[in-house]
Motif scaffolding. Structure first.
Motif, PDB file in Angstrom:
ATOM      1  N   GLU A  50      80.825 -14.088  29.671  1.00 12.35           N
ATOM      2  CA  GLU A  50      80.389 -14.881  28.526  1.00 12.35           C
ATOM      3  C   GLU A  50      81.115 -16.216  28.575  1.00 12.35           C
ATOM      4  N   PRO A  51      80.609 -17.234  27.869  1.00  9.65           N
ATOM      5  CA  PRO A  51      81.276 -18.536  27.881  1.00  9.65           C
ATOM      6  C   PRO A  51      82.562 -18.512  27.080  1.00  9.65           C
ATOM      7  N   GLY A  52      83.453 -19.459  27.384  1.00 11.21           N
ATOM      8  CA  GLY A  52      84.710 -19.519  26.631  1.00 11.21           C
ATOM      9  C   GLY A  52      85.614 -20.616  27.134  1.00 11.21           C
ATOM     10  N   VAL A  53      86.879 -20.528  26.741  1.00  4.97           N
ATOM     11  CA  VAL A  53      87.921 -21.458  27.160  1.00  4.97           C
ATOM     12  C   VAL A  53      88.968 -20.651  27.915  1.00  4.97           C
ATOM     13  N   ALA A  85      79.053 -18.372  31.222  1.00  4.83           N
ATOM     14  CA  ALA A  85      78.855 -17.008  31.705  1.00  4.83           C
ATOM     15  C   ALA A  85      78.426 -17.065  33.167  1.00  4.83           C
ATOM     16  N   GLY A  86      79.040 -16.237  33.982  1.00 13.14           N
ATOM     17  CA  GLY A  86      78.716 -16.201  35.397  1.00 13.14           C
ATOM     18  C   GLY A  86      79.637 -17.020  36.269  1.00 13.14           C
ATOM     19  N   ASN A 108      93.671  -7.617  31.263  1.00  9.09           N
ATOM     20  CA  ASN A 108      94.043  -7.502  29.851  1.00  9.09           C
ATOM     21  C   ASN A 108      94.662  -8.800  29.339  1.00  9.09           C
ATOM     22  N   LEU A 109      95.561  -9.360  30.128  1.00  7.19           N
ATOM     23  CA  LEU A 109      96.274 -10.554  29.680  1.00  7.19           C
ATOM     24  C   LEU A 109      95.365 -11.776  29.654  1.00  7.19           C
ATOM     25  N   VAL A 110      94.595 -12.013  30.719  1.00  8.51           N
ATOM     26  CA  VAL A 110      93.756 -13.206  30.751  1.00  8.51           C
ATOM     27  C   VAL A 110      92.603 -13.091  29.752  1.00  8.51           C
ATOM     28  N   GLN A 111      92.100 -11.886  29.502  1.00  2.66           N
ATOM     29  CA  GLN A 111      91.051 -11.712  28.497  1.00  2.66           C
ATOM     30  C   GLN A 111      91.590 -11.992  27.097  1.00  2.66           C
ATOM     31  N   ARG A 112      92.770 -11.477  26.814  1.00  2.68           N
ATOM     32  CA  ARG A 112      93.395 -11.705  25.503  1.00  2.68           C
ATOM     33  C   ARG A 112      93.684 -13.191  25.299  1.00  2.68           C
ATOM     34  N   MET A 113      94.283 -13.812  26.292  1.00  6.34           N
ATOM     35  CA  MET A 113      94.650 -15.212  26.176  1.00  6.34           C
ATOM     36  C   MET A 113      93.418 -16.112  26.059  1.00  6.34           C
ATOM     37  N   SER A 114      92.396 -15.834  26.849  1.00 10.12           N
ATOM     38  CA  SER A 114      91.182 -16.651  26.787  1.00 10.12           C
ATOM     39  C   SER A 114      90.446 -16.451  25.472  1.00 10.12           C
ATOM     40  N   GLY A 115      90.522 -15.258  24.909  1.00 11.90           N
ATOM     41  CA  GLY A 115      89.923 -15.033  23.595  1.00 11.90           C
ATOM     42  C   GLY A 115      90.594 -15.871  22.526  1.00 11.90           C
ATOM     43  N   ASP A 281      85.161 -11.367  27.322  1.00 15.43           N
ATOM     44  CA  ASP A 281      84.610 -10.445  28.311  1.00 15.43           C
ATOM     45  C   ASP A 281      84.667 -11.082  29.696  1.00 15.43           C
ATOM     46  N   LEU A 282      85.706 -10.725  30.441  1.00 16.79           N
ATOM     47  CA  LEU A 282      85.867 -11.163  31.828  1.00 16.79           C
ATOM     48  C   LEU A 282      85.942  -9.915  32.704  1.00 16.79           C
ATOM     49  N   GLY A 283      85.495 -10.021  33.930  1.00 20.66           N
ATOM     50  CA  GLY A 283      85.534  -8.879  34.815  1.00 20.66           C
ATOM     51  C   GLY A 283      86.105  -9.217  36.172  1.00 20.66           C
TER      52      GLY A 283
END
Length: 292
Positions: A50-53, A85-86, A108-115, A281-283
């Protein structure tokens, strides 16, 4: 706009990573060590669902290198930049067992931080054109404050005091204790000023209009107007009249922050940046190749 969020203190980052890895694999990764050949290699792509920072690119790499320094990691986007996204955000290559062991903690860390960075950026955009700065609070995940506050900076926000040791911030419970002992807040502030070093910042929280003048007159640096309506905030800004910074706190959301900023406050503190931000949501897409 280019954002320079600075850095995370190395000792704080190492503590977070080591603790997380010990929690996730206290006696090794039994699955990978049982199923994956020791000579297998893997290339993995950190992909945006998904898009984000972005926040935490260097943290992602540091987790990989902590597990195995031989892992090669390349980050394709700078912290503080937006992505779609993508998008491929990073690529790692190395021993498959090591990459798989590091995967969950790194994600876990990069998803939390980017959120957190993504949520912060939305608040910052909402107050654009006003004097208000968006800041975080001490409502952080225990043990993760250093990286969560870095993530706020990646989103264009700023940090409040880092800890109880950094500045004086007298809140409602402090005032209740003082009043119970018969000490007026103005008297307490004046006495505290005489004991404190000249570089120590002093802030006091109030929740009523009539409390503003005595607090400002005592010489505070910042006055926090807690749970004031926008009309009350405008009145409070007028009473303070530039003698101190005015911080708005309480009841702040994306739906209300623009109206709060329009009252002329200098700072808006938002606990939701860290205590309610959703992990992005990063994978990590892994391709495994057998060794020679």
């Amino acid at each position: 706009m280019t954002i320079d969020p600075g850095t995370i203190p190395p000792h704080a980052l190492r503590r977070v990573i080591v603790t997380a890895l010990e929690e996730d694999a206290p006696w090794g990764d039994v699955t990978s060590e049982t199923l994956i050949p020791a000579d297998a290699t893997a290339t993995a792509t950190l992909a945006a669902r998904e898009p984000g920072v972005l926040s935490g690119g260097a943290v992602f790499v540091a987790v990989m290198h902590t597990v195995d320094p031989s892992i090669t990691a390349v980050v394709h986007a700078a912290d503080g930049t937006t992505f779609a996204a993508g998008d491929a955000l990073a690529t790692v290559t190395g021993p498959a067992r090591a990459v798989l062991r590091a995967e969950r903690v790194a994600l876990n860390l990069v998803q939390r931080m980017s959120g957190i960075a993504t949520a912060t950026a939305a608040y910052v955009a909402a107050v654009e054109g006003t004097r208000a700065r968006i800041v975080d609070t001490r409502k952080t995940t225990p043990g993760l404050r250093a990286i969560e506050r870095y993530a706020v900076r990646c989103g264009g926000g700023q940090n409040h005091r880092t800890s109880l040791s950094d500045a004086v911030l007298a809140k409602d419970n402090h005032l209740a204790v003082l009043l119970a002992g018969g000490t007026p807040i103005g008297t307490a502030i004046t006495a505290a000023r005489k004991r404190l070093g000249h570089t120590v910042h002093v802030e006091v929280e109030v929740d009523r209009i009539d409390q503003i003048e005595p607090v400002v007159a005592a010489g505070v640096d910042t006055i926090m107007l807690d749970n004031f309506t926008t009309t009350e905030l405008e009145t409070g800004v007028g009473i303070v009249a530039g003698r101190a910074l005015v911080e708005a706190s309480g009841g702040v959301s994306l739906d209300t922050v623009a109206a709060i900023a329009a009252t002329g406050v200098d700072v808006i503190s938002v606990g939701a940046l860290t205590h309610s931000a959703r992990a992005l949501d990063l994978g990590l897409d892994v391709a495994v190749a057998a060794g020679d």
